[in-house]
Design an enzyme around this catalytic site. Structure first.
Site, PDB file in Angstrom:
ATOM      1  N   CYS A  65       3.406 -25.267  22.379  1.00  0.00           N
ATOM      2  CA  CYS A  65       3.263 -25.733  21.006  1.00  0.00           C
ATOM      3  C   CYS A  65       2.024 -25.115  20.384  1.00  0.00           C
ATOM      4  O   CYS A  65       1.260 -24.411  21.044  1.00  0.00           O
ATOM      5  CB  CYS A  65       3.188 -27.257  20.943  1.00  0.00           C
ATOM      6  SG  CYS A  65       1.700 -27.936  21.705  1.00  0.00           S
TER       7      CYS A  65
ATOM      8  N   ASP B 105      -2.040   8.071  -1.523  1.00  0.00           N
ATOM      9  CA  ASP B 105      -2.316   6.850  -2.275  1.00  0.00           C
ATOM     10  C   ASP B 105      -2.991   5.783  -1.423  1.00  0.00           C
ATOM     11  O   ASP B 105      -2.987   4.609  -1.792  1.00  0.00           O
ATOM     12  CB  ASP B 105      -1.004   6.283  -2.838  1.00  0.00           C
ATOM     13  CG  ASP B 105      -0.356   7.233  -3.825  1.00  0.00           C
ATOM     14  OD1 ASP B 105      -1.035   7.637  -4.774  1.00  0.00           O
ATOM     15  OD2 ASP B 105       0.816   7.576  -3.632  1.00  0.00           O
TER      16      ASP B 105
ATOM     17  N   ASP C 234       3.893   5.003  -7.601  1.00  0.00           N
ATOM     18  CA  ASP C 234       3.474   6.394  -7.715  1.00  0.00           C
ATOM     19  C   ASP C 234       4.723   7.191  -8.094  1.00  0.00           C
ATOM     20  O   ASP C 234       5.849   6.705  -7.925  1.00  0.00           O
ATOM     21  CB  ASP C 234       2.903   6.868  -6.378  1.00  0.00           C
ATOM     22  CG  ASP C 234       2.493   8.329  -6.416  1.00  0.00           C
ATOM     23  OD1 ASP C 234       1.885   8.725  -7.423  1.00  0.00           O
ATOM     24  OD2 ASP C 234       2.794   9.055  -5.460  1.00  0.00           O
TER      25      ASP C 234
ATOM     26  N   ASP D 264       3.180   6.876  -1.176  1.00  0.00           N
ATOM     27  CA  ASP D 264       3.580   7.608   0.026  1.00  0.00           C
ATOM     28  C   ASP D 264       2.726   7.261   1.236  1.00  0.00           C
ATOM     29  O   ASP D 264       2.974   7.724   2.336  1.00  0.00           O
ATOM     30  CB  ASP D 264       3.573   9.117  -0.219  1.00  0.00           C
ATOM     31  CG  ASP D 264       2.178   9.663  -0.529  1.00  0.00           C
ATOM     32  OD1 ASP D 264       1.190   8.934  -0.318  1.00  0.00           O
ATOM     33  OD2 ASP D 264       2.087  10.808  -0.981  1.00  0.00           O
TER      34      ASP D 264
ATOM     35  N   CYS E 237      -1.298 -25.722  22.067  1.00  0.00           N
ATOM     36  CA  CYS E 237      -1.574 -24.834  23.206  1.00  0.00           C
ATOM     37  C   CYS E 237      -2.252 -23.558  22.707  1.00  0.00           C
ATOM     38  O   CYS E 237      -3.238 -23.097  23.278  1.00  0.00           O
ATOM     39  CB  CYS E 237      -0.278 -24.481  23.931  1.00  0.00           C
ATOM     40  SG  CYS E 237       0.603 -25.889  24.631  1.00  0.00           S
TER      41      CYS E 237
END
Length: 707
Positions: free
Chosen positions: A13, A602, A415, A598, A16
């Protein structure tokens, strides 16, 4: 710094995970990532000598770090929830037979028989829940197992006391002990199975890495010999034969042959792509038609698929903002429930006439019906499915925060070159003055542009590749302007934008201007086609109420041509990298903004945006500045990624609503005795199923419509 990644058994859980996180932080580890769903712990370690101590510390918390020298490799009986549940059920069934109408087996009512049947279940239960409970208490973060252990010990101790004093019939709650432990084991098993199903997309990627390969070697007569070997034994440079229907075992480059390749495992695109000599093949993709020979370019952790797995797993281990509240509540939940259980016991005993035994049952019901796991599981389960669905469709989220943040995005900035357009340029027109002839003009342009990575420069240097070239004494790329060089005679040259021209009377609107000693000698125009999917993507974003912006360093005329063709709402052109960065900062301050580029040129802008989204060649995956990567090298999955972010957040909200509502309703019901005499049993069963509900709701995310 060494990147540590350990598989840790025993985490059940969020508490833990909090225990391990708190321990590692106390030892000076910066921002450890603990993913209890995957059972993984990741962090960076400066001093390798710390590892043994950290392993010992984690194991001291009650968990097991896999793959260590002191680990026992032999499988033990009862080492998983399914086996524990089946074992416990064998002894529990006789204890609850009297629940069946008309069934009454007198000898099963004997308290000593019930003690004998309960004892094996109690020992197995305490060996698992008890150890975990004690360790969690010792380290200051009590987990769910504290509640289960106290409930089981209370009913067992009360029954054992009655048996010892000879009043077993009045103190007979052995079946309560056994059913609590059995049903919680079954609940944990169902939870494990449900959580495993939320990880299925990730597991598909893992399976794709485990294949065989046809390795080519040569005998002393230079004849080819083919060996079938495991993919994980391959090394960079090994030559492979890959036939139709076979999986590409590792990242490769084609030496000979051609094939139709299904790259859906990485890109999410099921339509095969044609690959031929010198093309890259991604490990995990499938040859649908054709036979090729290729050499291995990356193995193991260096492959694209392995990098995807690492990023997705790292994202799962991170906590998105919405998880912070749940973590805070989970940390105080167990002490709060213990207090409510004590109030239930005392309140019912002193203010009702039901007696101590019934009051104790109600208190135990409160302990076992409460579920801190639900609050801890609400976010990770949804995040796991969201990241998995994204990965399966070629959308890689580097962190969980970006998946959640998508819900707020109000505008998307694009872009132009390589993003809205294909980036595959061809030279369209050229013009040069009388100061130079065509052959020398092309040689000069090639000699300059070969030093640039810009798509336009690459197009020129590829088309006009020359056997002879000018040798420069100095050359540099000036970001946003172009290439500047000096030859051995001291002449200066420019290949760049209109801004580089000294003589501004020259006609504007061309891609590249060539100058010698500040004298214009020619221009070059290239063409670049718009991505076929771009218009549909822009229209989809507009339907979703998202504002679109084109932000480019290119000329105004070219930007307007592309922007108007696609219907983009705002066009900002002729921006230098610094201008782009400033503009994007302003846009992001105005409202949450996603930037699509890209991922290379950028990079600063992608990092500045609320969310940076990269359209990238897969070979650059490890160096992207974006938080999200579209692996299909196109815009196709952009609306899907935005929709996935919103749907994931909706699922998290649904899960948290269920988790809080369940506990708010269930605990009072158990406290006032509405569950009846079998309250603890029903409570254990309902608690186990509560987590399954969350997992199933999260799994719905695999099927939800995203666009």
């Amino acid at each position: 710094m060494e990147n540590i990644q350990w598989k840790v058994d025993g985490m059940s859980c969020t508490n833990c995970a909090l225990s391990i996180h708190k321990y590692l932080s106390s030892k000076g580890i910066h921002e450890p990532k603990v993913n209890f769903m995957e059972g993984e712990v990741q962090f960076e370690l400066a001093d390798a000598a710390q590892k043994p101590a950290l392993i010992k510390g984690i194991q001291g918390l009650g968990y097991k770090v896999r793959g260590q020298a002191n680990e026992e490799v032999t499988k033990k009986w009862l080492d998983n929830n399914k086996e524990r549940a089946i074992f416990s059920l064998i002894f529990t069934l006789p204890l609850i037979l009297h629940m069946i109408p008309g069934v009454h087996i007198h000898w099963l009512m004997n308290p000593y028989v019930q003690l004998g049947l309960t004892l094996p279940v109690f020992i197995v239960g305490m060996n698992y829940f008890g150890k975990s409970a004690i360790n969690s208490l010792l380290h200051g973060i009590p987990n769910m197992n504290v509640l289960v252990s106290i409930g089981a010990m209370a009913s067992f101790g009360y029954s054992l006391y009655g048996t010892i004093i000879g009043q077993g019939a009045q103190f007979a709650y052995y079946e309560t002990t056994a059913t609590i432990l059995t049903f919680v084991f079954f609940g944990n098993y169902l939870e494990d199975a449900s959580i495993a199903s939320t990880q299925r997309a990730l597991k598909d990627l893992v399976k794709a890495q485990k294949v065989m390969a046809n390795m080519i070697v040569f005998d002393e007569h230079h004849k080819e010999i083919i060996f079938n070997v495991a993919a994980d034994t391959l090394k960079v440079g090994d030559i492979l034969l890959i036939n139709s229907g076979e999986t590409v075992p590792m990242d490769c480059k084609i030496l000979s042959g051609e094939a139709e390749v299904n790259e859906a495992i990485v890109t999410g695109e099921s339509i095969p792509v044609h690959r031929t000599m010198k093309d890259i093949l991604l490990g995990g993709s499938t040859i649908e038609n054709g036979t090729i020979k290729a050499y291995v370019t990356a193995v193991g952790d260096q492959t694209v698929l392995a990098n995807i797995l690492k990023m997705v797993k790292a994202a799962q281990g991170e906590k998105p903002p919405v998880q912070i509240l749940a973590d805070k509540i989970s940390a105080i939940f167990v002490p709060l429930v213990l207090g409510i259980a004590l109030i239930t016991l005392l309140g019912n005993f002193f203010f009702t006439n039901i007696g101590f035994g019934e009051s104790m049952l109600r208190a135990i019901a409160v302990l076992v019906i409460s579920c801190p796991c639900a609050m801890g599981l609400a976010t990770p389960a949804a995040i796991a499915v969201g990241l998995g669905r994204g990965a399966r469709n070629g959308v890689i989220f580097k962190n969980a925060k970006s998946l959640e943040t998508f819900k707020d995005i109000k505008q998307v900035v694009f872009d132009k070159t390589g993003t809205l357009t294909t980036g595959h340029f061809v030279v369209d027109k050229i013009h040069f003055t009388n100061a130079i002839d065509e052959s020398n003009f092309k040689e000069l342009a090639y000699s300059l542009e070969k030093y640039s990575n810009h798509p336009i420069a690459k197009c020129i240097s590829t088309e006009w590749k020359s056997k002879t070239e000018i040798k420069w004494s100095a050359i540099e790329e000036v970001k946003g302007l172009g290439i500047k060089a000096t030859d051995k005679e001291g002449n200066t040259y420019w290949a760049g934008s209109f801004k580089t021209l000294v003589d501004q009377t020259i006609e504007d609107g061309h891609n590249i201007y060539i100058q010698k000693n500040n004298q214009f000698i020619g221009w070059i125009d290239v063409t670049d086609e718009i991505r076929p999917e771009a218009k549909e993507v822009i229209e989809t974003l507009h339907k979703q109420g998202i504002h679109t912006i084109l932000l480019s360093g290119d000329r105004k005329s070219k930007c307007e041509l592309v922007g108007k063709a696609l219907g983009i709402q705002e066009i900002i052109s002729e921006q230098s990298p610094a201008d782009k960065l400033n503009k994007l900062e302003a846009l992001t301050k105005a409202c949450p903004t996603a930037m699509v580029g890209d991922g290379i040129n950028d990079a600063p802008a992608l990092a500045k945006a609320t969310i940076g989204i990269s359209l990238s060649n897969a070979s650059h995956i490890a160096i992207q500045s974006a938080q999200v990567i579209l692996m299909n090298q196109g815009l196709k999955n952009l609306p899907m990624s935005l929709g996935l972010g919103r749907r994931t957040y909706e699922t998290i909200k649904e899960n948290l609503t269920w988790a809080f509502s369940y506990n708010i309703v269930a605990i009072p019901i158990a406290a006032i005795g509405l569950l009846g005499t079998w309250g603890p049993t029903y409570g254990a069963l309902i608690m186990g199923l509560s987590d399954v509900v969350l997992a199933l709701n999260s799994l719905r995310l695999f099927k939800k419509k995203l666009v």
